[in-house]
Each structure stands twice: as structure tokens, then as C-alpha cells.
Enzyme design. Structure first.
Site, short mmCIF file in Angstrom:
data_model
loop_
_atom_site.label_atom_id
_atom_site.label_comp_id
_atom_site.label_asym_id
_atom_site.label_seq_id
_atom_site.Cartn_x
_atom_site.Cartn_y
_atom_site.Cartn_z
N CYS A 71 -36.27 -5.35 3.85
CA CYS A 71 -36.11 -4.75 2.53
C CYS A 71 -34.86 -3.90 2.38
O CYS A 71 -34.14 -4.01 1.39
CB CYS A 71 -37.34 -3.94 2.14
SG CYS A 71 -37.59 -2.40 3.05
N HIS A 108 -40.42 1.43 2.17
CA HIS A 108 -39.89 0.29 1.45
C HIS A 108 -38.82 0.77 0.47
O HIS A 108 -38.92 1.87 -0.09
CB HIS A 108 -41.01 -0.44 0.69
CG HIS A 108 -40.56 -1.66 -0.05
ND1 HIS A 108 -39.96 -2.74 0.57
CD2 HIS A 108 -40.60 -1.98 -1.38
CE1 HIS A 108 -39.67 -3.65 -0.33
NE2 HIS A 108 -40.04 -3.22 -1.51
N ASP A 125 -36.84 -6.50 -6.89
CA ASP A 125 -37.23 -6.46 -5.48
C ASP A 125 -37.09 -7.85 -4.87
O ASP A 125 -37.90 -8.73 -5.08
CB ASP A 125 -38.68 -5.97 -5.34
CG ASP A 125 -39.01 -5.54 -3.93
OD1 ASP A 125 -38.30 -5.95 -3.00
OD2 ASP A 125 -39.98 -4.79 -3.75
#
Length: 270
Positions: A71, A108, A125
């Protein structure tokens, strides 16, 4: 900020046409293109490579070396591209739901993007594995329909927002703007700690035209309109071929896999 040459190379990497302006439609195209071209992967951890969040290192890895990342790397790099194209991007921290529990802060990295057409804000995302194919409207509280499922954003205390997929909470986003440097300690922990699930085994996964392809350890899984098919690869040579053919990753040697470990690694930061 990345320069024009890097922007052109990045767009070529994801197969995206240079948009005249980054409006909501262009943001949707770029988001999906990134998910289909750049895999979520933790191979660096199992190849003995350093994981760096330096902007030049991110562009070098994803664009020039045709790799992926997890991420912090994927959303970190995508933010640079969107900003270079004129989009306003806010980096936000999230805590991932592990059952009913939340993981620690900075577990995250997600993005909130505001295109030049004034639409949004959009929750962007490209670094959570299985998630929305297109950006989610960050201010919308009704159910949002996406090829990845039914998403709902729910207000929580202190202005935080829970992201639910098909009724199950995925992660909790805080609204405070962060810098990429804020995520360096968490990134280091995930890359080095024996308690990090990323160290359990290598995983590589990307969106396809009609589903997803994933290589977890030595198990290759392909899902699509025809259903789900999976099989264990025979050895290192087959793994190298799979990385190259399914993910465009050309390795000299495959990442190590613990004997008998066929677990499907989680494609998220926690």
C-alpha cells in the site's frame, strides 16, 4: 513531484492515455488502469531488497523496473502521478479491521483526491488488494455500486470513516492529512518484523479484465467469469514463468517459499 518524462513513462506503464484534464472520468480510468497493470506484491521482502518510500525510488521500482508493491508504495507512487497531472491529493492513514479489532495507526495508506473539475472528494486506493475497481465518493453515505462489490462509507467518532465491502468493515480512515514520511516506521515494521504477515510468504496479485490473478507462495489462483481455478506450481522455473507471464515481473530468481506453505497471503497492509 515527478517530471514530465516520468509522468509519460508512468502512463505508458499502466497503459493510460495522457488525459487532457484529470476530471472524475479520467480519475476512474487511471484508477482501473493502475490496478490492472501494477500488481500488489511483497516480493522485495522475500528477495532481500530494501523497501523505500523515497519518491524517486517508488517511480524507479514501479515504472522503470516494472514491479509492484504494497500500500505505501502503490498509493505513494499513484499520488505522485495524480499530483503531476494537476489533481489535489491528500494522503490519509487508515487502520485495518482484523475481525472486530483494528490494527495500529498508519497500518494502511489511502488517498483522497480532488480532481480539477471540482468533483469528489474521491477515496482512491490502488494498494489494498481486493477493493473497489473505481474511486469511491468520499462524501457519499449511500451504498456505492462497484465491480468489486457494494461499498458503504460510514461516519465514526472524531470524523473517521469506515469503509465497508458488502457489509463487512475493511478499514477506518482518518481525515487528517499526512505526508509519505509519516508512514516510514510502519512500512519498516511490515518489511522487517517477524510478526508482520507480509513476512509469512510472497504474494503477488492484480486485477484482470474479468477477475483477478494471484500467486501466493507457489499457488496460482485465477478468478473470472468462468469461476475460480487454482493449482500449485511445480518449482522455481514455473514460478519465474508465472511472475513474467501474469504480472510482467522478470526475476533472476524467485522469492523463497517455506516448504509446504501454501497459505494465501492477505493482500492488504494488515
Amino acid at each position: 513531484m515527478i517530471d514530465r518524462n516520468a509522468v509519460a513513462a508512468y502512463l505508458d506503464r499502466i497503459g493510460g492515455e495522457p488525459p487532457a484534464v484529470v476530471d472524475a472520468a479520467a480519475l476512474r480510468r487511471l484508477h482501473r488502469a493502475h490496478l490492472t497493470a501494477v500488481p500488489f506484491e511483497n516480493l522485495s521482502i522475500h528477495l532481500g531488497e530494501a523497501v523505500s518510500l523515497d519518491p524517486d525510488a517508488l517511480v524507479d521500482k514501479l515504472v522503470r523496473r516494472h514491479r509492484g508493491g504494497f500500500c505505501y508504495e502503490l498509493n505513494g507512487a499513484f499520488a505522485l502521478l495524480l499530483e503531476a497531472l494537476g489533481c489535489r491529493v491528500t494522503r490519509v492513514a487508515a487502520r485495518v479491521f482484523d475481525g472486530d479489532q483494528l490494527t495500529p495507526p498508519f497500518d494502511h495508506l489511502a488517498l483522497v483526491a480532488r480532481p480539477v473539475d471540482g468533483s469528489g472528494p474521491w477515496l482512491v486506493d490502488v494498494g489494498f488488494g481486493r477493493h473497489s475497481v473505481y474511486p469511491l465518493h468520499f462524501a457519499e453515505r449511500a451504498e456505492q455500486h462497484d465491480p468489486g462489490g457494494q461499498f458503504t462509507l460510514v461516519e465514526r467518532d472524531h470524523g473517521d470513516v469506515d469503509v465497508l465491502l458488502n457489509g463487512t468493515a475493511q478499514y477506518r480512515v482518518e481525515r487528517r492529512e499526512r505526508t509519505l514520511a509519516d508512514f516510514v516506521p510502519a512500512c519498516w515494521w511490515h518489511a522487517t518484523s517477524p510478526d508482520s504477515h507480509f513476512r509469512r510468504g510472497p504474494v503477488c496479485s492484480r486485477l484482470t479484465a474479468d477477475g483477478r490473478v494471484s500467486l501466493s507462495g507457489r499457488r496460482l489462483t485465477v478468478t473470472g467469469v468462468g469461476g475460480r481455478a487454482e493449482h500449485d506450481l511445480a518449482g522455481d522455473d514455473d514460478a519465474l514463468v508465472a511472475y513474467r507471464e501474469h504480472f510482467g515481473i522478470d526475476l533472476a530468481a524467485p522469492p523463497a517459499v517455506a516448504p509446504g506453505d501454501r497459505r494465501e497471503a492477505r493482500t492488504s497492509a494488515a
